[in-house]
Design an enzyme around this catalytic site. Structure first.
Site, PDB file in Angstrom:
ATOM      1  N   ARG A 161       0.868  -1.168   0.000  1.00  0.00           N
ATOM      2  CA  ARG A 161       0.000   0.000   0.000  1.00  0.00           C
ATOM      3  C   ARG A 161       0.908   1.222   0.000  1.00  0.00           C
ATOM      4  O   ARG A 161       2.030   1.183   0.502  1.00  0.00           O
ATOM      5  CB  ARG A 161      -0.910   0.020   1.224  1.00  0.00           C
ATOM      6  N   LYS A 184      -2.613  -2.903   7.701  1.00  0.00           N
ATOM      7  CA  LYS A 184      -3.868  -2.496   8.335  1.00  0.00           C
ATOM      8  C   LYS A 184      -4.140  -3.321   9.580  1.00  0.00           C
ATOM      9  O   LYS A 184      -3.902  -4.531   9.605  1.00  0.00           O
ATOM     10  CB  LYS A 184      -5.024  -2.667   7.348  1.00  0.00           C
ATOM     11  N   HIS A 252      -2.756   2.683  -6.014  1.00  0.00           N
ATOM     12  CA  HIS A 252      -3.329   1.456  -5.468  1.00  0.00           C
ATOM     13  C   HIS A 252      -3.563   0.419  -6.564  1.00  0.00           C
ATOM     14  O   HIS A 252      -3.543  -0.788  -6.305  1.00  0.00           O
ATOM     15  CB  HIS A 252      -4.637   1.752  -4.740  1.00  0.00           C
ATOM     16  N   ARG A 255      -0.833  -2.074  -6.786  1.00  0.00           N
ATOM     17  CA  ARG A 255      -0.963  -3.188  -5.830  1.00  0.00           C
ATOM     18  C   ARG A 255      -1.908  -4.246  -6.408  1.00  0.00           C
ATOM     19  O   ARG A 255      -1.647  -5.450  -6.327  1.00  0.00           O
ATOM     20  CB  ARG A 255      -1.468  -2.646  -4.498  1.00  0.00           C
ATOM     21  N   HIS A 278      -4.219  -9.493   3.408  1.00  0.00           N
ATOM     22  CA  HIS A 278      -5.673  -9.511   3.552  1.00  0.00           C
ATOM     23  C   HIS A 278      -6.067 -10.382   4.738  1.00  0.00           C
ATOM     24  O   HIS A 278      -5.585 -11.504   4.870  1.00  0.00           O
ATOM     25  CB  HIS A 278      -6.343 -10.074   2.287  1.00  0.00           C
ATOM     26  N   TYR A 287      -9.703 -11.135  -7.037  1.00  0.00           N
ATOM     27  CA  TYR A 287      -8.783 -11.199  -8.175  1.00  0.00           C
ATOM     28  C   TYR A 287      -9.103 -12.379  -9.084  1.00  0.00           C
ATOM     29  O   TYR A 287      -8.781 -12.346 -10.268  1.00  0.00           O
ATOM     30  CB  TYR A 287      -7.334 -11.261  -7.684  1.00  0.00           C
TER      31      TYR A 287
END
Length: 307
Positions: A161, A184, A252, A255, A278, A287
């Site tokens: 990120r 995150k 982004h 990524r 994730h 994806y």
């Protein structure tokens, strides 16, 4: 917007503190939670025509939830945004009901509105390569060009990120074979570093006029402060304009491109989940939808019966 009562607001603050402490929720997430739940609690005050302390929260029923959702939709809020708000309200009530021992079924069983999930918009592989090659030409200052190239190479080459790339410190360079990235929610992950990324960062370090001490940010602005994400966003905007790429070609998107190109090359979905950091595999599975959509485009353009 009607404000929640003092008691309800205090309960909201307690929940936010718990989310921050126990789950490591990011500041932006906490602020979104606060705003969404406060809006709901304020609605209850107005809807019931009385100040809603803590006790009435136990009595929220299905009709109250329907009325709130109907009012929200009347304000032309999207189904996606309403689903996000409902998720925050459910999390708050789940936490509160566990603490107070009341039945929050009416809130927790409320169905989220259906919406079409947005698929990631990755760049084609040749477009990604051209971005890496072209980013350096957005500045006439050699060290700035090297810096921009290094950051963009990290976004595409390591799937970082933008906040993670700009969060690197002087102590992180020279880049090792793998980086420990704190993403995150305070979730740590291990990310392999491609030789091209190490070379790009070293080229930047050799030219950077500012001291890159261990405790200082690795990537610096022109005046020596920490590099702002807006600068890299502008570099990408100028680069995509030069290359004729769509507005979805953002930092982004690099990524997203990292993940999609790995998947196309036969990468394992679980491994890609770990590389991206994730929390849920379902996030990474977006994806596979991208890959399927691309496959269908090829099929429809090439198969004799599809033409």
């Amino acid at each position: 917007m009607t404000l929640p009562s003092a008691g309800a607001n205090a309960a909201l603050m307690d929940w936010l503190d718990a989310e921050r402490a126990l789950k490591g929720a990011a500041d932006n997430t906490i602020e979104a939670y606060r705003r969404d739940v406060a809006e709901f609690l304020g609605f209850l005050n107005q809807h019931k025509g009385e100040s809603q302390g803590l006790s009435p929260l136990k009595e929220v029923g299905i009709s109250d939830m329907r009325a709130w959702m109907a009012e929200a939709r009347s304000g032309e809020i999207s189904a996606r945004s309403l689903a996000r708000k409902l998720s925050a309200v459910k999390s708050f009530f789940r936490w509160r009901s566990e603490r107070e021992g009341f039945d929050a079924t009416a809130v927790l069983s409320t169905r989220s509105p259906k919406f079409q999930r947005k698929l990631p918009r990755p760049l084609a592989e040749d477009a990604a390569r051209k971005v890496l090659e072209t980013a350096e030409f957005q500045s006439r200052e050699p060290w700035v060009s090297a810096r921009d190239t290094a950051v963009i190479t990290l976004l595409y080459g390591c799937g970082l990120r933008i906040s993670e790339a700009l969060g690197l410190m002087g102590r992180d360079a020279p880049l090792p074979d793998v980086l420990r990235i704190l993403g995150k929610g305070g979730k740590e992950r291990i990310v392999p570093v491609l030789p091209a990324a190490r070379v790009a960062v070293e080229a930047y370090r050799r030219l950077c006029p500012h001291p890159l001490d261990a405790g200082l940010p690795l990537f610096r602005g022109v005046r020596g402060g920490k590099l702002s994400p807006r600068i890299i966003q502008q570099v990408m905007a100028d680069t995509r304009a030069q290359l004729g790429l769509p507005a979805t070609a953002t930092p982004h998107a690099l990524r997203h491109s990292f993940a999609t190109h790995l998947l196309n090359a036969g990468g394992d979905l679980r491994a890609i989940q770990e590389l991206l950091g994730h929390a849920s595999l379902s996030t990474t599975q977006a994806y596979t939808a991208v890959d399927t959509a691309r496959l269908m485009e090829v099929y429809e353009a090439s198969h004799p019966r599809a033409r």
